[in-house]
Design a protein around this motif. Structure first.
Motif, mmCIF file in Angstrom:
data_model
loop_
_atom_site.group_PDB
_atom_site.id
_atom_site.type_symbol
_atom_site.label_atom_id
_atom_site.label_comp_id
_atom_site.label_asym_id
_atom_site.label_seq_id
_atom_site.Cartn_x
_atom_site.Cartn_y
_atom_site.Cartn_z
ATOM 1 N N LEU A 259 21.593 -69.783 -6.622
ATOM 2 C CA LEU A 259 21.101 -70.950 -6.474
ATOM 3 C C LEU A 259 19.567 -71.192 -6.506
ATOM 4 N N PHE A 260 19.064 -70.583 -5.526
ATOM 5 C CA PHE A 260 17.559 -70.616 -5.316
ATOM 6 C C PHE A 260 16.884 -70.015 -6.780
ATOM 7 N N HIS A 261 17.245 -68.993 -7.162
ATOM 8 C CA HIS A 261 16.875 -68.305 -8.298
ATOM 9 C C HIS A 261 16.963 -69.389 -9.584
ATOM 10 N N VAL A 262 17.976 -70.136 -9.626
ATOM 11 C CA VAL A 262 18.096 -71.099 -10.749
ATOM 12 C C VAL A 262 17.173 -72.417 -10.403
ATOM 13 N N TRP A 263 16.904 -72.564 -9.098
ATOM 14 C CA TRP A 263 16.222 -73.789 -8.552
ATOM 15 C C TRP A 263 14.661 -73.280 -8.943
ATOM 16 N N SER A 264 14.252 -72.034 -8.786
ATOM 17 C CA SER A 264 13.022 -71.667 -8.973
ATOM 18 C C SER A 264 12.445 -71.471 -10.325
ATOM 19 N N VAL A 265 13.509 -71.220 -11.190
ATOM 20 C CA VAL A 265 13.229 -70.865 -12.812
ATOM 21 C C VAL A 265 12.861 -72.339 -13.302
ATOM 22 N N ASN A 266 13.838 -73.307 -12.801
ATOM 23 C CA ASN A 266 13.752 -74.813 -13.210
ATOM 24 C C ASN A 266 12.578 -75.452 -12.666
ATOM 25 N N SER A 267 11.997 -74.977 -11.580
ATOM 26 C CA SER A 267 10.792 -75.518 -10.952
ATOM 27 C C SER A 267 9.312 -74.899 -11.213
ATOM 28 N N MET A 268 9.483 -74.065 -12.521
ATOM 29 C CA MET A 268 8.183 -73.634 -12.878
ATOM 30 C C MET A 268 7.302 -74.749 -13.332
ATOM 31 N N ALA A 269 5.931 -74.530 -13.234
ATOM 32 C CA ALA A 269 4.997 -75.367 -13.616
ATOM 33 C C ALA A 269 4.882 -76.648 -12.817
ATOM 34 N N PRO A 271 3.856 -78.053 -8.733
ATOM 35 C CA PRO A 271 3.150 -77.545 -7.595
ATOM 36 C C PRO A 271 4.100 -76.847 -6.529
ATOM 37 N N GLN A 272 5.260 -77.192 -6.319
ATOM 38 C CA GLN A 272 5.954 -76.803 -5.288
ATOM 39 C C GLN A 272 6.723 -75.466 -6.031
ATOM 40 N N GLY A 273 7.172 -75.442 -7.214
ATOM 41 C CA GLY A 273 7.472 -74.191 -7.913
ATOM 42 C C GLY A 273 6.645 -73.299 -7.710
ATOM 43 N N ASP A 274 5.336 -73.551 -8.034
ATOM 44 C CA ASP A 274 4.214 -72.417 -8.121
ATOM 45 C C ASP A 274 3.943 -71.965 -6.910
ATOM 46 N N GLN A 275 4.073 -72.720 -5.715
ATOM 47 C CA GLN A 275 3.724 -72.150 -4.454
ATOM 48 C C GLN A 275 4.799 -71.460 -3.809
ATOM 49 N N THR A 276 6.028 -71.810 -4.248
ATOM 50 C CA THR A 276 7.038 -71.129 -3.751
ATOM 51 C C THR A 276 7.275 -69.791 -4.346
ATOM 52 N N SER A 277 6.898 -69.709 -5.852
ATOM 53 C CA SER A 277 7.014 -68.614 -6.667
ATOM 54 C C SER A 277 5.861 -67.665 -6.263
ATOM 55 N N ALA A 278 4.765 -67.923 -5.764
ATOM 56 C CA ALA A 278 3.818 -67.203 -5.222
ATOM 57 C C ALA A 278 3.905 -66.495 -4.172
ATOM 58 N N LEU A 279 4.936 -67.027 -3.225
ATOM 59 C CA LEU A 279 5.163 -66.532 -1.922
ATOM 60 C C LEU A 279 6.552 -65.644 -2.079
ATOM 61 N N PHE A 280 7.488 -65.979 -2.802
ATOM 62 C CA PHE A 280 8.755 -65.228 -2.837
ATOM 63 C C PHE A 280 9.153 -64.874 -4.082
ATOM 64 N N GLY A 281 8.145 -65.152 -5.340
ATOM 65 C CA GLY A 281 9.050 -64.535 -6.512
ATOM 66 C C GLY A 281 9.750 -65.553 -6.950
ATOM 67 N N ASP A 282 10.837 -65.335 -7.922
ATOM 68 C CA ASP A 282 11.742 -66.050 -8.258
ATOM 69 C C ASP A 282 13.146 -66.064 -7.635
ATOM 70 N N PHE A 283 13.015 -65.405 -6.497
ATOM 71 C CA PHE A 283 14.468 -65.106 -5.585
ATOM 72 C C PHE A 283 15.246 -64.300 -6.219
ATOM 73 N N ALA A 284 14.840 -63.534 -7.173
ATOM 74 C CA ALA A 284 15.641 -62.431 -7.771
ATOM 75 C C ALA A 284 15.732 -61.299 -7.044
ATOM 76 N N ILE A 285 16.723 -60.939 -6.270
ATOM 77 C CA ILE A 285 16.724 -59.793 -5.191
ATOM 78 C C ILE A 285 16.843 -58.309 -5.956
ATOM 79 N N GLY A 286 16.859 -58.376 -7.423
ATOM 80 C CA GLY A 286 16.976 -57.070 -8.002
ATOM 81 C C GLY A 286 18.022 -56.125 -7.799
#
Length: 327
Positions: A259-269, A271-286
């Motif tokens: 769910l966090f990964h989907v939210w991160s992908v949909n929140s790209m571009a 401000p909140q999504g960019d800052q979260t992505s910079a800190l945690f990536g796209d929440f994909a645990i690999g």
């Protein structure tokens, strides 16, 4: 002590003790008793927390590795304004020296527009940089396989240009590596404590189940059922509980990360999504995170079964010792 009976067909059916009118054996431990459901829930919660810890550690390690790689690929030249310094000429001379230096793949002057965007969060929009003593930057792209000799590059630049400094970001890389390593160690320490707590919970649950069925187990034990047979049946029972609880908790943790990964992908571009992505990536645990969660589910289920097996053997050993003391 009562003699052991060589064959007990109704016991071989598994946890069977007294036959019901329909011919089915009554289980020693009811399959859907309250204690079993509570233990399943506890194991699910502990597995959920353990999997969140593994996922968080995986995210921290991946993010730190990504930051380290990005920082190691870049260096920054900073030129501070001075009374007799021609900033435009100084930038061009520094750029020419850096571009020709071995190990530097590319060099780029951060122009007025980009500098204004960097300062916008603090100084607002519409800045006239010519009226402000703002340092100017040159961004260097480094060859990771063959990095430049930074002391030599720094000496070459400072010999030609005043008010210049070269930042190779090594201090940031060292701090980042130490921070990530500390976080990972803390994560695994927390994981170990939660696994120990899960094992202790299973021990208490097993002993509670044994105590609740003490008369039946005592009869089975002393009329011929071997300790290993009873322990094996308890182990099977608690293995199923462990698998159900661990699978439920692990699945819930993977759902949270999904769910966090989907939210991160949909929140790209944004401000909140960019800052979260910079800190945690796209929440994909690999792949490592998925394998870690799967291994943890199997580990907790196995620990549940092994713990119950050892606890039952110890309980039956105590029962034998008490019988010998009273005989």
């Amino acid at each position: 002590m009562a003699p052991r009976l060589p064959r007990l067909p109704h016991l071989r059916a598994g946890l069977g003790f007294a036959a019901k009118p329909g011919g089915k054996a009554t289980p020693i431990i009811p399959q859907q008793n309250v204690a079993g459901r509570a233990l399943t829930l506890v194991i699910a919660i502990m597995t959920f927390l353990c999997c969140l810890t593994i996922g968080a550690v995986s995210l921290v390690a991946d993010t730190a590795s990504r930051w380290q790689s990005q920082i190691a690929r870049e260096a920054t030249i900073q030129i501070r304004p001075g009374e007799s310094l021609d900033m435009a000429d100084a930038l061009q001379r520094a750029l020419a020296i850096a571009e020709d230096f071995p190990g530097v793949v590319d060099a780029k002057i951060i122009d007025d527009e980009e500098t204004g965007r960097l300062l916008e969060p603090w100084l607002g929009t519409g800045l006239d940089l010519s009226e402000l003593p703002v340092p100017r930057l040159i961004l260097l792209t480094i060859d990771e396989a063959n990095p430049p000799d930074f002391p030599e590059l720094r000496a070459a630049l400072t010999a030609e240009i005043d008010n210049l400094s070269l930042d190779d970001h090594r201090s940031w890389v060292d701090r980042l590596v130490k921070m990530a390593g500390t976080t990972i160690i803390i994560g695994f320490a927390v994981l170990a404590m939660m696994i120990v707590a899960t094992v202790l919970t299973v021990v208490f649950a097993t002993r509670g189940a044994m105590a609740g069925n003490d008369p039946i187990i005592e009869v089975l034990h002393f009329v011929g059922a071997e300790a290993r047979f009873i322990a094996r049946e308890f182990r099977r029972h608690f293995l199923l509980i462990g698998l159900r609880g661990a699978a439920s908790g692990g699945g819930a943790a993977l759902l949270i990360f999904g769910l966090f990964h989907v939210w991160s992908v949909n929140s790209m571009a944004t401000p909140q999504g960019d800052q979260t992505s910079a800190l945690f990536g796209d929440f994909a645990i690999g792949l490592s995170g998925w394998l870690g969660v799967g291994a943890l589910i199997i580990l907790i289920a196995a620990l549940t079964a092994i713990t119950s097996h050892v606890t039952v053997l110890n309980y039956l050993g105590e029962m034998d010792r008490r019988a010998l003391e009273h005989s």
